[in-house]
Scaffold this active site. Structure first.
Site, mmCIF file in Angstrom:
data_model
loop_
_atom_site.group_PDB
_atom_site.id
_atom_site.type_symbol
_atom_site.label_atom_id
_atom_site.label_comp_id
_atom_site.label_asym_id
_atom_site.label_seq_id
_atom_site.Cartn_x
_atom_site.Cartn_y
_atom_site.Cartn_z
ATOM 1 C CB THR A 1 -26.923 -32.418 -14.476
ATOM 2 O OG1 THR A 1 -27.598 -32.889 -13.314
ATOM 3 C CG2 THR A 1 -26.801 -30.906 -14.423
ATOM 4 C CE LYS B 1 -28.612 -31.081 -10.643
ATOM 5 N NZ LYS B 1 -28.576 -31.229 -9.187
ATOM 6 C CE LYS C 1 -22.209 -32.953 -15.556
ATOM 7 N NZ LYS C 1 -23.576 -33.197 -15.118
HETATM 8 N N1 LIG Z 1 -24.239 -38.106 -7.886
HETATM 9 C C1 LIG Z 1 -25.065 -37.126 -7.548
HETATM 10 O O1 LIG Z 1 -25.128 -36.730 -6.359
HETATM 11 C C2 LIG Z 1 -25.930 -36.438 -8.553
HETATM 12 C C3 LIG Z 1 -25.671 -36.501 -9.904
HETATM 13 N N2 LIG Z 1 -26.490 -35.841 -10.785
HETATM 14 C C4 LIG Z 1 -26.255 -35.931 -12.213
HETATM 15 O O2 LIG Z 1 -26.706 -37.218 -12.607
HETATM 16 C C5 LIG Z 1 -25.903 -37.717 -13.677
HETATM 17 C C6 LIG Z 1 -25.303 -39.053 -13.257
HETATM 18 O O3 LIG Z 1 -24.511 -38.835 -12.102
HETATM 19 P P1 LIG Z 1 -23.809 -40.048 -11.311
HETATM 20 O O4 LIG Z 1 -24.687 -41.213 -11.288
HETATM 21 O O5 LIG Z 1 -23.307 -39.449 -10.065
HETATM 22 O O6 LIG Z 1 -22.572 -40.321 -12.275
HETATM 23 P P2 LIG Z 1 -21.632 -41.589 -12.412
HETATM 24 O O7 LIG Z 1 -20.338 -41.056 -12.890
HETATM 25 O O8 LIG Z 1 -21.660 -42.419 -11.186
HETATM 26 O O9 LIG Z 1 -22.329 -42.440 -13.586
HETATM 27 C C7 LIG Z 1 -22.314 -41.956 -14.903
HETATM 28 C C8 LIG Z 1 -23.101 -42.885 -15.802
HETATM 29 O O10 LIG Z 1 -22.996 -42.415 -17.162
HETATM 30 C C9 LIG Z 1 -22.500 -43.480 -17.976
HETATM 31 N N3 LIG Z 1 -21.729 -42.943 -19.094
HETATM 32 C C10 LIG Z 1 -20.685 -42.079 -19.044
HETATM 33 N N4 LIG Z 1 -20.244 -41.792 -20.287
HETATM 34 C C11 LIG Z 1 -21.026 -42.511 -21.130
HETATM 35 C C12 LIG Z 1 -21.072 -42.619 -22.549
HETATM 36 N N5 LIG Z 1 -20.229 -41.954 -23.355
HETATM 37 N N6 LIG Z 1 -22.007 -43.435 -23.087
HETATM 38 C C13 LIG Z 1 -22.866 -44.117 -22.299
HETATM 39 N N7 LIG Z 1 -22.886 -44.040 -20.939
HETATM 40 C C14 LIG Z 1 -21.970 -43.236 -20.377
HETATM 41 C C15 LIG Z 1 -21.676 -44.341 -17.049
HETATM 42 O O11 LIG Z 1 -21.469 -45.617 -17.603
HETATM 43 P P3 LIG Z 1 -20.240 -46.551 -17.144
HETATM 44 O O12 LIG Z 1 -20.705 -47.246 -15.901
HETATM 45 O O13 LIG Z 1 -20.013 -47.465 -18.276
HETATM 46 O O14 LIG Z 1 -19.075 -45.637 -16.882
HETATM 47 C C16 LIG Z 1 -22.577 -44.336 -15.815
HETATM 48 O O15 LIG Z 1 -23.665 -45.202 -15.992
HETATM 49 C C17 LIG Z 1 -24.880 -36.622 -13.970
HETATM 50 O O16 LIG Z 1 -25.373 -35.814 -15.004
HETATM 51 C C18 LIG Z 1 -24.815 -35.832 -12.665
HETATM 52 O O17 LIG Z 1 -24.389 -34.507 -12.863
HETATM 53 C C19 LIG Z 1 -27.591 -35.135 -10.365
HETATM 54 C C20 LIG Z 1 -27.898 -35.064 -9.041
HETATM 55 C C21 LIG Z 1 -27.062 -35.671 -8.037
HETATM 56 O O1 LIG Z 2 -26.296 -32.519 -8.361
HETATM 57 C C1 LIG Z 2 -26.062 -32.809 -7.211
HETATM 58 C C2 LIG Z 2 -27.003 -32.670 -6.141
HETATM 59 O O2 LIG Z 2 -26.661 -32.995 -4.978
HETATM 60 O O3 LIG Z 2 -28.128 -32.229 -6.415
#
Ligand SMILES: NC(=O)C1=CN([C@@H]2O[C@H](COP(=O)(O)OP(=O)(O)OC[C@H]3O[C@@H](n4cnc5c(N)ncnc54)[C@H](OP(=O)(O)O)[C@@H]3O)[C@@H](O)[C@H]2O)C=CC1
Ligand SMILES: O=CC(=O)O
Length: 289
Positions: free
Chosen positions: A95, A170, A238
């Protein structure tokens, strides 16, 4: 079908696991490389850098925390841009804001590669069960090529036209969700403070016109102050921030979303950013006469 997967956080881990379970060959990369090991047990290969993954795979999916992460994985050393090109596709499901997505799109397409943004609606559980809603935009040919993977990851995918439209959709959805979570939390606090049983409120809500899976799924845990993260609060904040910026650009007044954003910011400042976004309830609970 062989796909690359960059980013194994809450969502990326569940999504890549799903692809593996459904017969895809998956090569994974994560900034913290040790997180790849669990996927290897289920048959994944590891790429040591994003560039290595792209070199190996015709299609690479990314699921990263925010715009800074999405840009870094593409533009930094050993990033996607070093190996993407004609005959390869890059699908960013993170996102982010439309500007970030467009910047990535321009860079990828200038090499001859194809780009699709495809953020998702639906959290940890829908990711685990392949029930996400996929909001794709960009290269139509890449969208069509990605349908077998989207059919595994989601229950429905939309193609919304030009790059930016997926990101905008989104952000609008999550702006509404974040505002709802604040109203719900205020309602729980108000019911309790005014002498009602908040569990009765959950039952009443669930039988009426504003019943929804979020209230039903999160309400009971919230009342126990269980905010084990499915959607981390820092990511919801965010999304509010990016949605408010979209409102600024389009001169849309959003006082409800702005107030909700303030609550999420306060919760982050109190160290609750890694908990589920339902933890905003805790800061609303703290306000006293
Ligand atoms: N969780 C949810 O319910 C939902 C989330 N989203 C969106 O999906 C995306 C991922 O969410 P989610 O999985 O929950 O997040 P997490 O915080 O669990 O995971 C984030 C991921 O991004 C990586 N990351 C962060 N910073 C960097 C960087 N500078 N360079 C490379 N990799 C990086 C992390 O790596 P590392 O492991 O090394 O920290 C990790 O793999 C977000 O944009 C979120 O808004 C969308 C729908 C639902
Ligand atoms: O981004 C979060 C979700 O639940 O969708």
């Amino acid at each position: 079908m062989e796909v690359g997967f960059l980013g194994l956080g809450i969502m990326g881990k569940a999504m890549s696991m799903n692809l593996l379970k459904n017969g895809f060959k998956v090569t994974v990369w994560n900034r913290t490389l040790s997180k790849c090991n669990e996927l290897v047990e289920f048959g994944a290969s590891i790429g040591e850098t994003p560039a290595q993954v792209v070199k190996k795979c015709r299609l690479t999916i990314a699921m990263l925390s925010d715009p800074a992460a999405a840009l870094s994985v593409v533009f930094d050393k050993d990033g996607v841009l070093e190996q993407i090109g004609s005959g390869k596709g890059y699908i960013d499901m993170s996102t982010v804001d439309p500007e970030t997505s467009s910047k990535i799109s321009q860079a990828i397409t200038s090499t001859g590669g194809a780009f699709l943004e495809a953020p998702v609606s639906g959290s940890k559980q829908p990711a685990e069960t392949g029930q996400l809603v996929i909001l794709a935009a960009g290269d139509k040919g890449l969208y069509e090529e990605s349908i077998p993977a989207f059919d595994v990851l989601g229950k429905k995918s939309f193609f919304l036209g030009q790059v930016g439209n997926g990101a905008k959709m989104k952000l609008v959805v999550n702006m509404i969700m974040g505002s709802m979570m604040n109203a719900f939390s205020e309602g729980l606090v108000l019911s309790e403070r005014s002498g009602l049983n908040p569990h009765d409120l959950l039952d009443v809500l669930d039988l009426g016109g504003i019943a929804n899976p979020m209230f039903r799924g999160k309400g009971p845990a919230m009342l126990k102050s269980n905010h084990s993260p499915a959607f981390p609060l820092k990511h919801q904040q965010k999304d509010m921030r990016l949605a408010l910026a979209l409102g600024d650009e389009n001169a849309v007044s959003m006082p409800v979303a702005a107030a909700a954003n303030e609550s999420f910011k306060k919760a982050r400042s109190m160290g609750l950013g890694d908990l589920d976004f339902s933890a905003v309830y805790e800061i609303l609970k703290m306000t006293k006469d």
